[in-house]
Design an enzyme around this catalytic site. Sequence first.
Site, PDB file in Angstrom:
ATOM      1  N   THR A  11       0.814   6.316 -13.657  1.00 38.38           N
ATOM      2  CA  THR A  11       2.076   5.471 -13.063  1.00 38.38           C
ATOM      3  C   THR A  11       0.906   3.750 -13.240  1.00 38.38           C
ATOM      4  O   THR A  11      -0.220   4.138 -13.840  1.00 38.38           O
ATOM      5  CB  THR A  11       1.763   5.019 -11.197  1.00 38.38           C
ATOM      6  OG1 THR A  11       1.290   5.275 -10.939  1.00 38.38           O
ATOM      7  CG2 THR A  11       2.620   7.147 -11.045  1.00 38.38           C
ATOM      8  N   CYS A  12       1.935   3.046 -13.117  1.00 37.22           N
ATOM      9  CA  CYS A  12       1.370   2.337 -13.938  1.00 37.22           C
ATOM     10  C   CYS A  12       0.495   0.985 -12.558  1.00 37.22           C
ATOM     11  O   CYS A  12      -0.253   0.248 -13.170  1.00 37.22           O
ATOM     12  CB  CYS A  12       2.694   0.905 -13.761  1.00 37.22           C
ATOM     13  SG  CYS A  12       3.873   1.123 -12.061  1.00 37.22           S
ATOM     14  N   ARG A  29      -1.962   3.791 -10.960  1.00 35.30           N
ATOM     15  CA  ARG A  29      -3.009   4.568 -10.942  1.00 35.30           C
ATOM     16  C   ARG A  29      -2.813   5.975 -12.249  1.00 35.30           C
ATOM     17  O   ARG A  29      -2.469   6.755 -12.320  1.00 35.30           O
ATOM     18  CB  ARG A  29      -3.364   5.406  -9.532  1.00 35.30           C
ATOM     19  CG  ARG A  29      -2.007   6.088  -9.014  1.00 35.30           C
ATOM     20  CD  ARG A  29      -2.113   6.436  -7.801  1.00 35.30           C
ATOM     21  NE  ARG A  29      -1.798   5.947  -6.434  1.00 35.30           N
ATOM     22  CZ  ARG A  29      -3.190   5.609  -5.587  1.00 35.30           C
ATOM     23  NH1 ARG A  29      -3.880   6.241  -6.079  1.00 35.30           N
ATOM     24  NH2 ARG A  29      -2.593   4.694  -4.715  1.00 35.30           N
ATOM     25  N   SER A  74      -1.303   2.670  -1.773  1.00 34.20           N
ATOM     26  CA  SER A  74      -0.130   2.231  -2.356  1.00 34.20           C
ATOM     27  C   SER A  74      -1.357   0.890  -1.793  1.00 34.20           C
ATOM     28  O   SER A  74      -1.444   0.281  -1.130  1.00 34.20           O
ATOM     29  CB  SER A  74       1.022   2.674  -2.183  1.00 34.20           C
ATOM     30  OG  SER A  74       1.009   3.859  -2.079  1.00 34.20           O
ATOM     31  N   PRO A 108       7.264   4.686  -0.612  1.00 28.81           N
ATOM     32  CA  PRO A 108       7.285   6.515  -0.593  1.00 28.81           C
ATOM     33  C   PRO A 108       7.419   6.711  -1.972  1.00 28.81           C
ATOM     34  O   PRO A 108       7.357   7.973  -2.220  1.00 28.81           O
ATOM     35  CB  PRO A 108       8.824   5.949  -0.156  1.00 28.81           C
ATOM     36  CG  PRO A 108       9.605   5.226  -0.133  1.00 28.81           C
ATOM     37  CD  PRO A 108       8.129   3.618  -0.009  1.00 28.81           C
ATOM     38  N   MET A 116      16.283 -13.283  -7.297  1.00 29.06           N
ATOM     39  CA  MET A 116      16.159 -12.723  -5.565  1.00 29.06           C
ATOM     40  C   MET A 116      17.597 -12.158  -5.553  1.00 29.06           C
ATOM     41  O   MET A 116      18.081 -10.517  -4.678  1.00 29.06           O
ATOM     42  CB  MET A 116      15.070 -13.803  -5.490  1.00 29.06           C
ATOM     43  CG  MET A 116      14.252 -12.526  -4.379  1.00 29.06           C
ATOM     44  SD  MET A 116      14.000 -14.316  -3.487  1.00 29.06           S
ATOM     45  CE  MET A 116      12.127 -14.537  -4.756  1.00 29.06           C
TER      46      MET A 116
END
Lengths: 271, 423
Positions: free
Chosen positions: B49-50, B52, B109, B115, B193
């Site tokens: 993943t970005c 890990r 994380s 999640p 945002m």
Amino acid sequence: MGTILFELALTGYFIAAIIGIIDLFRGGKESSKLMIAFSAAGFVLHTAAIIYRYVAGGHLPVTSMHEAASFFAWCVVLIYFFLEFRYKIGIMGSFILPIVLLLMITAAFLPRTMAPLAPALRSHWLWIHTIFAFVSNAAFAVAFGIGTMYLLQEHYLKSKHLHGLFQRLPSLQVLDEINHKLINIGFPFLTMAIITGSLWAESAWGRFWNWDPKEVWSLITWFIYAVVLHLRLTAGWRKKRAAMLSVIGFIVVLFTFFGVNFLLKSVHTFQ
Amino acid sequence: MNILVIGLNHKTASVEIRERLAFNGPKLEEGLLAIRQLKGVNEAALLSTCNRVEIYASVCDVMTAAEAVKDFISGFHDIVRPEFEKSLYVYQSEDATRHVFRVSSSLDSMIIGEPQILGQLKDAFEFALSKKTTGVILNRLMKKAISTAKRVRTETRIAENAVSISFAAVELAKKIFTELAGKSFMLLGAGEMAELAARHLINNGVTDVKVANRTYDRACELAQDFCGCAVRFEDFVHELVRTDILICSTGAPSFILFRDQMQKVMKERKHRPVFLIDISVPRNIDPEINKIDNVYLYNVDDLQEVIETNILERKKEATKAETIINEEVEKFAHWAATLDSVPVIVALRQKADDIKREEIERFRNRFPDLDKDKMEAVENLANSITNKLMHNPTVALRESAEDREMITIIIKKLYGIDGEDEE
């Protein structure tokens, strides 16, 4: 027997209220199931205690200060269970059960002797008048607890203190809705209590209104809640102010209930 | 048998290293199959993943396999070992299990409790499963990683509090209005945002959507995007009378909404509560407005503070999660220990002997008059049948190296030998 039942009920409420108070200060999930279980056990025993006194005395057990405080507490628990069943707000018990406990402790310290019924009270009005009065008082008592919750939650939102108890209190809208419903029940019942009371007074003493302190203070209470309802309908006084008034209103209710009996001379004073 | 985890994450490696070691697109399958082929690796799975890159393997010998994997990474990504080696962590046996459980439960994380990682981990293992690179051990490890993550989620409050601006806005709105269905919402201005938060509110049921912008065309555009209607900028104050939630994010250099204006609005809306979110910097809404009853004004710093306290709460919950994970690690280790073949051989033999003895006893009771010689002959017959039946399974358990765990499990199941905690 009646004494033991009352004492056991008091113990049940005591444990439930302590659990509720501890929950207020704990960060974790509340132990609401345990709290409800203990208060339910207390309620069953309390109901038995009241039935016992009813059978022994032959009339609704509301004719001594002890009986009245105990019956008041019983009505509060009844309304609490209705609300818990409908809204499932676990933390609500933490605000209502301490009121129940205080009423029960007051009752526990008052003499429990059963005196024969005074002639003036031997009437069907005893049933009708007192049930209206007690239900309205209990609804106001619960509204006091809910109002306190509202004011606390509103304070948390305004001051941006957004953890701990804030997380476990329900939304302002729900609290306002419950508060409104309670006053909507309490107010007509109080109105009926005053009307039936004056009819009873007419049949017992020949006059509708005697300027008895209890009558006067009931009227003051009635005006306070009338103002809450009126201003809610017309504008401006919803939400926060309604919550504040329901808190203040209950203090007047308490004075009408206890203060009049202890401090002032009234036909409502128990022997 | 041993479990090996080699990997790096956002805490140990810079983004440059993570980029270079990532297994993206077709590289994932290629890498996974190649790792499975490495010497001493019996099972393998690969997560990229970005944040890990992690390699999970069931291996015969940890040291050899770890070296082989490092060499493979170096060759596959064309990077010399010293460049990435100090960013790597290597875990084995219980530490490896613990690491996998901590990852699945989102304790490792960047934002604790988020999640997404569980889904990513599931995908990685399902991919490995579909490529047949995993076996009994990694499959079980994955199953337990998922159930541990679920336990952590239900038994702690690790994922309960919002940790992003838009989630925090929705969470606060729900503390004021209970549910957002039927509530009206206005977006004043634009910005990434603000639009994200708006979208989030709409997903949570806000129905009546209005958009106001200094350029009316932009307002129309955004309104179309949100299935709402555009409002002229001059009208926004008036429109507040019919708005329950406002997100304000304009580029205005100073306040555009003042206390006396808001007081008038509140009177007109009969003091129904209103939730104002000012995420513009500099602020656009006079902070004095928060003092008006039934108005709840939050600026970007307030929301940020909410998020930070929530992250702290999550960290507190994480210690509870660690206890749960330790329990699960222990259970897994217990299961792994039963995979050892020697106790299974003993148990298997024991079971055969028990059956034999029982049957002989029953036979003896049926024929009590049988003489000694014949009884002995029957016993010998029974012995030889059990021994012959037990011979092959015993040999298979003792000698197979590669798929010994698989055989152990199958034999335990076939012969009903207890020792597993479930299934």
